[in-house]
Design an enzyme around this catalytic site. Structure first.
Site, short mmCIF file in Angstrom:
data_model
loop_
_atom_site.label_atom_id
_atom_site.label_comp_id
_atom_site.label_asym_id
_atom_site.label_seq_id
_atom_site.Cartn_x
_atom_site.Cartn_y
_atom_site.Cartn_z
N SER A 587 0.84 -1.18 0.00
CA SER A 587 0.00 0.00 0.00
C SER A 587 0.89 1.25 0.00
O SER A 587 1.67 1.44 -0.91
CB SER A 587 -0.97 -0.04 1.19
OG SER A 587 -1.99 0.91 1.02
N ASP A 673 -9.62 -3.61 -5.85
CA ASP A 673 -9.12 -2.75 -4.79
C ASP A 673 -9.64 -1.33 -4.99
O ASP A 673 -9.46 -0.74 -6.05
CB ASP A 673 -7.59 -2.76 -4.81
CG ASP A 673 -6.96 -2.10 -3.59
OD1 ASP A 673 -7.68 -1.40 -2.86
OD2 ASP A 673 -5.76 -2.30 -3.37
N HIS A 708 -8.40 -4.75 -1.38
CA HIS A 708 -7.13 -4.18 -0.92
C HIS A 708 -6.34 -5.18 -0.09
O HIS A 708 -5.11 -5.16 -0.08
CB HIS A 708 -7.40 -2.92 -0.09
CG HIS A 708 -6.17 -2.11 0.18
ND1 HIS A 708 -5.42 -1.53 -0.81
CD2 HIS A 708 -5.56 -1.78 1.36
CE1 HIS A 708 -4.41 -0.86 -0.27
NE2 HIS A 708 -4.47 -1.01 1.04
#
Length: 744
Positions: A587, A673, A708
């Protein structure tokens, strides 16, 4: 279109898919940037989907030889995991709630049994003895995730809520991976679902204390939670009232019940200031009241509660507990009489409960009927402290009591605190201590230090022994002289002869701390002789608010150079061969991976970037994209500020790919995501392949049904982790277990 060479005309070496170039010019502040791959953003395009599938085919071909290693690591995770297991029951009102897992099943099963009240407070809050695989008499199954997930490509729970009387159970389900949930309500007396079905909700839901209303959150088109709605049970969802709507695109909205359930508390916040509003349940005509308006630019959390006061009518006075940064960079805790809120802030009288400290970061405070609970960070470690409410904010205030643990590097936090309970549930873990659950008996005159009651330590199978591993705290020196804390993990048999392989992991954003925690999967790397370093770099929160401030906005490059300096520490530590170091992050940590790949590609043999935020400038320049406006407080606003634009452009990975020999790189992403769109790594890998002067492969692994956090289901997630770790171990030449290591 995407071109893939015909197998009959090329060598047997797998060839990567080459996306066509469609130049798109992005213009801001007089700067023009040509983006050749922006067309990959159209996820509805059959050509884009075909390209992504071709990327998967390529990575499967390139990494096919790693499949046996992946299978070994998967089996090591599986062998060490007690697959038929359960959580420690936690009491809420008249019931004990817990979750079971069953061997061969992907998802947990939520259960409960009735609690009893004998008059002995400790006994009544001692969880029942529940055995794995053995139903408890009177056990009720609230939700079986395996049944809910049948026939669905994805399954995740975004929140549950139970009415005070225990009759109704609301739960939110995501079947796509896009973190948009459908809320359903089950009548636990009959097992039937109510006709009330709420679509498109976000995380978080709660019932009103009387059980007639359900509060939930809705996101806007940019995936920002912006509305809190109220659903009256039995009425059409289309008639749900918007309790509050937040129109500032840079603010995040959330809510929770106050500890004593007398108020609903709404929080509107960014990373630099906030605003709290509250609704009283005791007054049917009540409206929302604002505590400290955001215009004062105070970052705070607040909660109304009843403070014991023998001189007051009824023995209590109404107070607001506020954790804030007003004149306190590391935050402090104060008490406010609600009547003070009618005055201008400068004229309000606040009573100090916990003073500001340059060495201690106050992360939050909560309330039980008898104690204040503090979450603080000192010497990088998260700690929990307790102060009696009696005398709070006066000279008679008691000293904080902190449960004592015997490890240097650990994480302790509140796992649950019922307002009237004599105990507080604590979670504890360290790098090599599996998760423990304690009930902490709150301090009293008879037991001034309280008492830790160990309820459970998660079992680790396969002959695991913590004594086989070593965790130490080391310090790297940054280019500017700043000392960077490192957590260095290794198998005890690794010799300090500069021959081992090493892996550096980092995050460094949003004031998130990479705290000590046990991980079964990580053992598979340590057992292969890899020295695992967690770099607690600036931009995180390990050393207080300044540590975060020194790694955000126009200081963001400190995050990246700290990681490189941490890598240099490892290379010179005597533990590893400098040519055998890999990097890992996800991320915002994926942005970190892209940045260090550009800064120092020669220092890494391989880089794994999970759901990587590598096209950050493009994303943040478009406020219509998910969460973009919320990012301005972290990175700055490049739309309005030319300096921020120039600074970001100087480090964002996609714009700064250069003609150097890049190491092996794996970008791991998910099609659905909503936080970091798949298009970012898709563009990045194309640019890397087009520009790199090296010959190492750059691959992208995309989960077409994930979000995600990747795919859902524990076995699928184990295989994803095995893929990442096999890529790293293979790239470092560390595929074989050390003598005597591994599950037994």
């Amino acid at each position: 279109m995407t071109t893939v060479p015909d197998a009959s005309t090329v060598s047997t070496t797998p060839q990567p898919p080459v996306a066509k170039k469609v130049p798109t010019v992005r213009s801001h502040h007089g700067d023009n940037f040509t983006d050749n791959y922006e067309w990959l953003r159209d996820k509805e395009s059959a050509e884009v989907v075909a390209h992504l599938k071709a990327e998967n085919d390529y990575q499967e071909a390139v990494t096919a030889h790693q499949e046996p290693l992946r299978e070994d690591i998967f089996n090591e995770i599986k062998t060490r995991t007690l697959e038929t297991d359960l959580s420690v029951p936690q009491r809420k009102d008249g019931w004990w709630y817990y979750s079971r897992s069953v061997e061969g099943s992907e998802y947990g099963i939520s259960c409960r049994v009735a609690a009893s009240n004998t008059g002995d407070p400790i006994a009544d809050w001692t969880p029942p003895q529940v055995e794995a695989g053995v139903p408890v008499p009177g056990e009720e199954i609230l939700l079986d995730g395996n049944i809910e997930a049948q026939g669905k490509p994805f399954f995740s729970i975004g929140g549950v809520a139970v009415t005070v009387d225990g009759n109704l159970y609301a739960y939110a389900v995501d079947n796509a991976g896009d973190e948009r949930f459908t809320i359903r309500i089950k009548d636990l007396r009959t097992g039937e679902l109510l006709p009330d079905v709420i679509e498109g909700a976000f995380y978080g839901l709660t019932f009103s204390p009387d059980g007639t209303r359900l509060f939930y959150t809705v996101v806007d088109d940019s995936w920002r939670p912006y509305q809190i709605r109220t659903h009256v049970l039995g009425t059409p969802v289309a008639e749900d009232e918007v309790l509050y709507q937040e129109d500032d695109v840079a603010m995040w909205l959330g809510f929770e019940l106050a500890s004593d359930r007398r108020h609903l508390v709404l929080s509107v916040s960014c990373s630099e200031y906030s605003e709290t509003r509250y609704l009283s349940f005791e007054d049917p005509t009540a409206t929302l009241h604002t505590m400290i308006p955001r215009s004062e630019r105070v970052l705070y959390e607040a909660e109304p509660f009843l403070l014991p006061d023998a001189s007051a009518p009824g023995g209590f006075v109404e107070r607001i507990l506020i954790t804030h940064n007003r004149g306190a960079a590391n935050s402090m805790v104060s008490l406010i009489d609600p009547a003070e809120l009618a005055k201008p802030l400068a004229e309000q009288n606040w009573t100090t409960v916990v003073e500001h400290s340059d060495e201690v970061r106050v992360n939050g405070a909560g309330i039980t009927a008898s104690h204040l609970i503090l979450s603080v960070r000192k010497d990088t470690i998260e700690r929990v402290q307790f102060i009696p409410l009696a005398g709070l904010g006066t000279p008679a205030q008691g000293a904080p009591v902190e449960p004592a643990f015997d490890e240097e590097l650990y994480t302790a936090g509140v796992g649950g605190a019922d307002y009237n309970a004599p105990v507080v549930r604590l979670g504890y873990t360290s790098y090599f201590t599996p998760s423990r659950v304690y009930d902490y008996v709150l301090p009293s005159t008879e037991q001034p230090d309280g008492e830790l009651l160990l309820r459970r330590e998660s079992p680790v199978l396969g002959g695991y022994s913590a004594s086989d591993y070593v965790a130490t705290r080391e310090w790297a020196t940054a280019t500017d002289g700043t000392l960077i804390p490192l957590s260095v993990l290794r198998h005890k048999s690794v010799v300090q002869d500069s021959s081992a392989a090493g892996l550096v992991y980092g995050y460094g954003s949003y004031e998130a701390s990479m705290d000590p925690g046990f991980g079964i999967a990580r053992l598979s790397l340590l057992d292969r002789g890899i020295v695992f370093v967690i770099a607690h770099i600036r931009g995180g929160g390990e050393l207080g608010r300044h540590w975060y401030d020194d790694g955000k906005k126009l200081n963001k490059k400190n995050t990246f150079t700290d990681f490189v300096d941490s890598t240099d520490w490892l290379a010179g530590s005597g533990w590893v061969d400098p040519s055998r170091i890999a990097a890992l992050g996800g991320s915002a940590g994926g942005l970190l991976m892209g940045a260090v790949a550009n800064l120092a590609p020669e220092k890494y043999a391989a880089i794994v970037a999970a759901v990587p935020f590598v096209d950050a400038l493009t994303t943040i320049l478009d406020p219509e994209l998910p969460l973009s406006a919320l990012e301005w407080e972290e990175w700055g606003n490049p739309i309005t500020d030319a300096d921020v634009y120039a600074y970001m452009k100087s480090y964002t990975p996609y714009e700064n790919v250069r003609e150097v020999a890049y190491p092996k790189i794996a970008a791991v992403t998910s099609f659905n995501d909503t936080r970091v769109l798949y298009v970012e790594p898709a563009k990045w890998v194309q640019e890397l392949r087009a520009v790199s002067t090296g010959s190492e492969p750059v691959v992208m692994k995309i989960e077409m049904d994930g979000g995600h956090g990747g795919a859902s289901g524990r076995y699928v997630q184990w295989r994803e982790r095995a893929w990442d770790y096999a890529f790293i171990a293979d790239s470092l030449g560390a595929t074989e277990l050390l003598p005597g290591a591994g599950p037994r």
